[in-house]
Design an enzyme around this catalytic site. Structure first.
Site, PDB file in Angstrom:
ATOM      1  N   VAL A  20     -34.334  -2.356 -81.380  1.00  8.79           N
ATOM      2  CA  VAL A  20     -33.263  -2.815 -81.385  1.00  8.79           C
ATOM      3  C   VAL A  20     -33.137  -4.082 -81.599  1.00  8.79           C
ATOM      4  O   VAL A  20     -33.744  -5.200 -80.918  1.00  8.79           O
ATOM      5  CB  VAL A  20     -32.235  -2.378 -79.938  1.00  8.79           C
ATOM      6  CG1 VAL A  20     -30.807  -2.902 -79.973  1.00  8.79           C
ATOM      7  CG2 VAL A  20     -32.440  -1.191 -79.318  1.00  8.79           C
ATOM      8  N   ILE A  56     -34.841 -10.100 -81.658  1.00  9.59           N
ATOM      9  CA  ILE A  56     -34.199 -10.298 -80.626  1.00  9.59           C
ATOM     10  C   ILE A  56     -34.531  -9.551 -79.338  1.00  9.59           C
ATOM     11  O   ILE A  56     -34.652  -8.371 -79.303  1.00  9.59           O
ATOM     12  CB  ILE A  56     -32.556 -10.223 -80.677  1.00  9.59           C
ATOM     13  CG1 ILE A  56     -32.141 -10.877 -82.081  1.00  9.59           C
ATOM     14  CG2 ILE A  56     -31.979 -10.856 -79.682  1.00  9.59           C
ATOM     15  CD1 ILE A  56     -30.421 -10.783 -82.335  1.00  9.59           C
ATOM     16  N   GLU A  79     -34.024   1.042 -93.856  1.00 11.54           N
ATOM     17  CA  GLU A  79     -35.068   2.389 -93.548  1.00 11.54           C
ATOM     18  C   GLU A  79     -35.579   2.977 -94.606  1.00 11.54           C
ATOM     19  O   GLU A  79     -35.006   2.860 -95.753  1.00 11.54           O
ATOM     20  CB  GLU A  79     -34.072   3.186 -92.734  1.00 11.54           C
ATOM     21  CG  GLU A  79     -33.645   2.698 -91.081  1.00 11.54           C
ATOM     22  CD  GLU A  79     -34.492   2.401 -90.576  1.00 11.54           C
ATOM     23  OE1 GLU A  79     -35.354   3.080 -90.084  1.00 11.54           O
ATOM     24  OE2 GLU A  79     -34.681   0.891 -90.192  1.00 11.54           O
ATOM     25  N   LYS A  87     -29.446   2.661 -82.216  1.00 13.48           N
ATOM     26  CA  LYS A  87     -29.631   1.265 -81.228  1.00 13.48           C
ATOM     27  C   LYS A  87     -28.652   1.327 -80.351  1.00 13.48           C
ATOM     28  O   LYS A  87     -28.762   0.849 -79.158  1.00 13.48           O
ATOM     29  CB  LYS A  87     -29.482  -0.094 -82.398  1.00 13.48           C
ATOM     30  CG  LYS A  87     -30.590  -0.053 -83.405  1.00 13.48           C
ATOM     31  CD  LYS A  87     -30.421  -0.727 -84.537  1.00 13.48           C
ATOM     32  CE  LYS A  87     -31.679  -1.000 -85.312  1.00 13.48           C
ATOM     33  NZ  LYS A  87     -31.507  -1.638 -86.509  1.00 13.48           N
TER      34      LYS A  87
HETATM   35  P1  NDP Z   1     -42.351   1.619 -93.802  1.00 16.84           P
HETATM   36  O1  NDP Z   1     -42.187   2.803 -94.567  1.00 16.84           O
HETATM   37  O2  NDP Z   1     -42.663   0.528 -94.568  1.00 16.84           O
HETATM   38  O3  NDP Z   1     -43.854   2.067 -93.072  1.00 16.84           O
HETATM   39  C1  NDP Z   1     -43.918   3.322 -92.404  1.00 16.84           C
HETATM   40  C2  NDP Z   1     -45.662   3.574 -92.519  1.00 16.84           C
HETATM   41  O4  NDP Z   1     -45.918   5.053 -91.595  1.00 16.84           O
HETATM   42  C3  NDP Z   1     -46.255   3.558 -93.725  1.00 16.84           C
HETATM   43  O5  NDP Z   1     -47.603   3.108 -93.402  1.00 16.84           O
HETATM   44  C4  NDP Z   1     -46.428   4.889 -94.048  1.00 16.84           C
HETATM   45  O6  NDP Z   1     -47.811   5.326 -94.792  1.00 16.84           O
HETATM   46  C5  NDP Z   1     -46.268   5.628 -92.706  1.00 16.84           C
HETATM   47  N1  NDP Z   1     -46.141   7.163 -92.705  1.00 16.84           N
HETATM   48  C6  NDP Z   1     -44.851   7.444 -93.153  1.00 16.84           C
HETATM   49  N2  NDP Z   1     -44.731   8.712 -92.934  1.00 16.84           N
HETATM   50  C7  NDP Z   1     -45.688   9.269 -92.434  1.00 16.84           C
HETATM   51  C8  NDP Z   1     -46.117  10.361 -92.221  1.00 16.84           C
HETATM   52  N3  NDP Z   1     -45.208  11.460 -92.251  1.00 16.84           N
HETATM   53  N4  NDP Z   1     -47.331  10.609 -91.552  1.00 16.84           N
HETATM   54  C9  NDP Z   1     -48.197   9.736 -91.410  1.00 16.84           C
HETATM   55  N5  NDP Z   1     -48.017   8.449 -91.667  1.00 16.84           N
HETATM   56  C10 NDP Z   1     -46.759   8.198 -92.232  1.00 16.84           C
HETATM   57  O7  NDP Z   1     -41.605   1.355 -92.416  1.00 16.84           O
HETATM   58  P2  NDP Z   1     -41.255   0.148 -91.521  1.00 16.84           P
HETATM   59  O8  NDP Z   1     -42.597  -0.434 -91.391  1.00 16.84           O
HETATM   60  O9  NDP Z   1     -40.215  -0.513 -92.217  1.00 16.84           O
HETATM   61  O10 NDP Z   1     -40.563   0.843 -90.275  1.00 16.84           O
HETATM   62  C11 NDP Z   1     -41.585   1.724 -89.163  1.00 16.84           C
HETATM   63  C12 NDP Z   1     -40.664   1.579 -88.042  1.00 16.84           C
HETATM   64  O11 NDP Z   1     -40.195   0.478 -87.677  1.00 16.84           O
HETATM   65  C13 NDP Z   1     -39.576   2.677 -88.325  1.00 16.84           C
HETATM   66  O12 NDP Z   1     -39.139   3.280 -87.123  1.00 16.84           O
HETATM   67  C14 NDP Z   1     -38.307   1.698 -88.254  1.00 16.84           C
HETATM   68  O13 NDP Z   1     -37.014   2.129 -87.998  1.00 16.84           O
HETATM   69  C15 NDP Z   1     -38.693   0.465 -87.359  1.00 16.84           C
HETATM   70  N6  NDP Z   1     -38.296  -0.691 -87.645  1.00 16.84           N
HETATM   71  C16 NDP Z   1     -38.371  -1.099 -88.763  1.00 16.84           C
HETATM   72  C17 NDP Z   1     -37.751  -2.663 -89.210  1.00 16.84           C
HETATM   73  C18 NDP Z   1     -37.844  -3.282 -90.514  1.00 16.84           C
HETATM   74  O14 NDP Z   1     -37.347  -4.476 -90.548  1.00 16.84           O
HETATM   75  N7  NDP Z   1     -38.428  -2.708 -91.697  1.00 16.84           N
HETATM   76  C19 NDP Z   1     -37.082  -3.458 -88.070  1.00 16.84           C
HETATM   77  C20 NDP Z   1     -37.137  -2.635 -86.726  1.00 16.84           C
HETATM   78  C21 NDP Z   1     -37.618  -1.495 -86.820  1.00 16.84           C
HETATM   79  P3  NDP Z   1     -48.233   4.795 -96.351  1.00 16.84           P
HETATM   80  O15 NDP Z   1     -47.766   3.117 -96.170  1.00 16.84           O
HETATM   81  O16 NDP Z   1     -49.337   5.225 -96.879  1.00 16.84           O
HETATM   82  O17 NDP Z   1     -46.963   5.486 -97.187  1.00 16.84           O
HETATM   83  N1  HSE Z   2     -33.201  -0.857 -91.452  1.00 15.51           N
HETATM   84  C1  HSE Z   2     -32.988  -1.582 -90.071  1.00 15.51           C
HETATM   85  C2  HSE Z   2     -31.959  -2.799 -90.298  1.00 15.51           C
HETATM   86  C3  HSE Z   2     -34.341  -2.430 -89.336  1.00 15.51           C
HETATM   87  O1  HSE Z   2     -31.560  -2.922 -91.395  1.00 15.51           O
HETATM   88  O2  HSE Z   2     -31.394  -3.199 -89.203  1.00 15.51           O
HETATM   89  C4  HSE Z   2     -34.245  -2.955 -88.404  1.00 15.51           C
HETATM   90  O3  HSE Z   2     -34.047  -1.841 -87.483  1.00 15.51           O
END
Ligand code: NDP
Ligand code: HSE
Length: 440
Positions: free
Chosen positions: A132, A136, A190, A205
């Site tokens: 969330v 923060i 996302e 969230k």
């Molecule tokens: P990304 O898409 O950048 O990364 C996801 C990772 O998971 C990648 O390494 C991908 O592999 C792997 N992956 C995806 N699908 C599968 C699967 N089916 N099986 C195995 N591995 C998989 O996502 P984010 O890092 O942006 O987000 C990760 C989490 O954090 C999410 O829940 C998101 O909502 C949350 N989040 C994100 C924020 C943001 O600012 N981005 C902020 C706060 C929360 P590969 O790289 O090889 O494709």
């Molecule tokens: N997709 C999310 C956002 C990432 O833009 O706020 C942080 O949860």
């Protein structure tokens, strides 16, 4: 003492941010946690992808189940996102006695009740600060810092992508699609960006925030959700002329014996601090009965802001590894056997004020017709602005601010207004909230 060994599921934006922060601040993190935190294994899907972090210091696998069953690993950090396979992997890790840190708000909002019950059975922790408002520490603030308060309401700008889009459209007159592509490139959005723009991510969230604020089970399916796609530059500008800003707000509020749980674009007075939260920044305004209003502000998305919260959770989990599981901070702030059955109010029963924009034929009596319909539903008008017709047009934009009324009365009035010959097309309806601390 031996290091605490972690396995990371997913090395995307947040996974790599976490590896980088753990590496760069290793010494200070160890001094805080009391033990070294070492990444021993991480999973990826596509080995050909360029990563935003070094991947040489630990084992890599394409099979995430190797991590959740690895006996060497104490804490599993789930950063894959989405519901499946994240749910199965987390439950498998819990069954193996591993603690969980996750940034996955969809997973917690939808499957959190099941996951927390499984974790309680096994005596392990599930930490989700990063789920969330990005970096923060709002979960910790509400769950621990405000534990003496009865929380009356909270409102948040809790989707960085949506706030970035609205800000860029308003400040720089940039088109929606171009700004969304920017947010994706910057790692804010996302994997499926419709979750951001349709308000679903914010509703995930909000579901979590409402549970820890009011001590109710997670009930994502009951949240009212409206996105930002239909917001036009004209609305952003008209709102400004009236002394408001349009923000995509998530609102949780005790009201009429239930709880409002709603995400929608909202006009808020420009003088409210939260109205000036722009770009990818997030903010949550919490009204507690003892403390009054408090505002929490910071980066809501992006690799390292989110990693900041993931690493804080890791430190928290490491610090409490040896404590009695029954004496840890409860996942949803209230003891699991003390959750309340306060019901979530349907949107039709919510009271709020409204902004309407309609295209009215430029002829006498139109305003009177609209006012008569509103009056017949008990809705009173606070302000009306009629704009000049555009060159060659015989209709004019008519903008109205209306006093508070129950949503079902507004819906009924809108249906009749849209049926008038003198009104063209659909009426744009946005909700308005003053956010007074006396909003009870
Ligand atoms: P990304 O898409 O950048 O990364 C996801 C990772 O998971 C990648 O390494 C991908 O592999 C792997 N992956 C995806 N699908 C599968 C699967 N089916 N099986 C195995 N591995 C998989 O996502 P984010 O890092 O942006 O987000 C990760 C989490 O954090 C999410 O829940 C998101 O909502 C949350 N989040 C994100 C924020 C943001 O600012 N981005 C902020 C706060 C929360 P590969 O790289 O090889 O494709
Ligand atoms: N997709 C999310 C956002 C990432 O833009 O706020 C942080 O949860």
């Amino acid at each position: 003492m031996r290091p605490v060994r972690i396995g990371i599921l997913g090395l995307g934006t947040v996974g790599c941010g976490t590896v980088n922060v753990l590496g760069r601040n290793a010494e200070e993190i160890t001094r805080r946690a009391g033990r070294k935190i070492t990444v021993v294994q991480a999973s990826i899907r596509d080995p050909g992808k360029t990563r935003g972090c070094a991947i040489s210091g630990f084992a890599l696998t394409q099979d995430p189940s190797q991590i959740v069953t690895n006996p060497e690993i104490d804490i599993v950090v789930e950063l894959i996102g989405g519901l499946s396979p994240a749910r199965e992997l987390v439950l498998q890790a819990i069954a193996q006695g591993k603690h969980i840190v996750t940034a996955n708000k969809a997973l917690i909002a939808v499957h959190g009740n099941e996951i927390f019950a499984a974790a309680q059975d096994k005596g392990v922790m599930v930490a989700f600060e990063a789920a969330v408002a990005g970096g923060i520490p709002i979960i910790k603030a509400i769950r621990e810092g405000l534990a003496g308060n009865r929380i009356d309401w909270l409102v948040g700008i809790i989707n960085g992508t949506g706030n970035y889009i609205l800000t860029e459209m308003f400040e720089r007159k940039r088109p929606f699609a171009e700004v969304l592509a920017d947010a994706q490139r910057l790692g804010y959005a996302e994997a499926d960006p419709t979750l951001d723009v349709e308000g679903i991510d914010a509703a995930h969230k909000l579901t979590i925030l409402a549970s820890i604020a009011f001590g109710i089970p997670l009930q994502f399916d009951k949240a009212y959700t409206e996105g930002i796609r239909h917001i036009s530059l004209a609305d952003l500008q008209y709102a400004k002329e009236l002394g408001y800003r349009i923000k995509h707000l998530a609102i949780a509020r005790r009201s009429n014996g239930g709880v409002e749980l709603r995400v929608h674009p909202t006009l808020i007075p420009e003088r409210q601090l939260i109205a000036s939260v722009d770009g990818v920044m997030n903010a949550v305004l919490v009204q507690g009965d003892a403390l009054g209003p408090t505002l929490y502000y910071g980066a809501g998305a992006g690799a390292e802001p989110t990693a900041s919260a993931v690493v804080a959770d890791l430190v928290d989990v490491v610090r409490t590894l040896t404590t009695d599981p029954n004496n840890r901070v409860p996942h949803l702030a209230f003891q699991p056997n003390a959750l309340s059955d306060l019901h979530i109010l349907p949107m039709e029963q919510v009271h709020t004020s409204y902004y309407l924009r309609m295209q009215a034929r430029d002829r006498p009596g139109v305003l009177a017709e609209v006012a008569q319909i509103l009056a017949s539903h008990g809705i009173s008008i606070e302000a009306v602005v009629q704009k000049e017709p555009a060159e060659g047009e015989d209709s004019v934009p008519l903008i109205m601010l209306l006093h508070r009324v129950m949503e079902k009365h507004m819906n009924a009035a809108l249906e009749r207004i849209e049926a008038l010959d003198s009104i063209e097309g659909k009426v744009m309806r946005l909700r308005v909230e003053a956010l007074h601390k006396t909003w009870k």
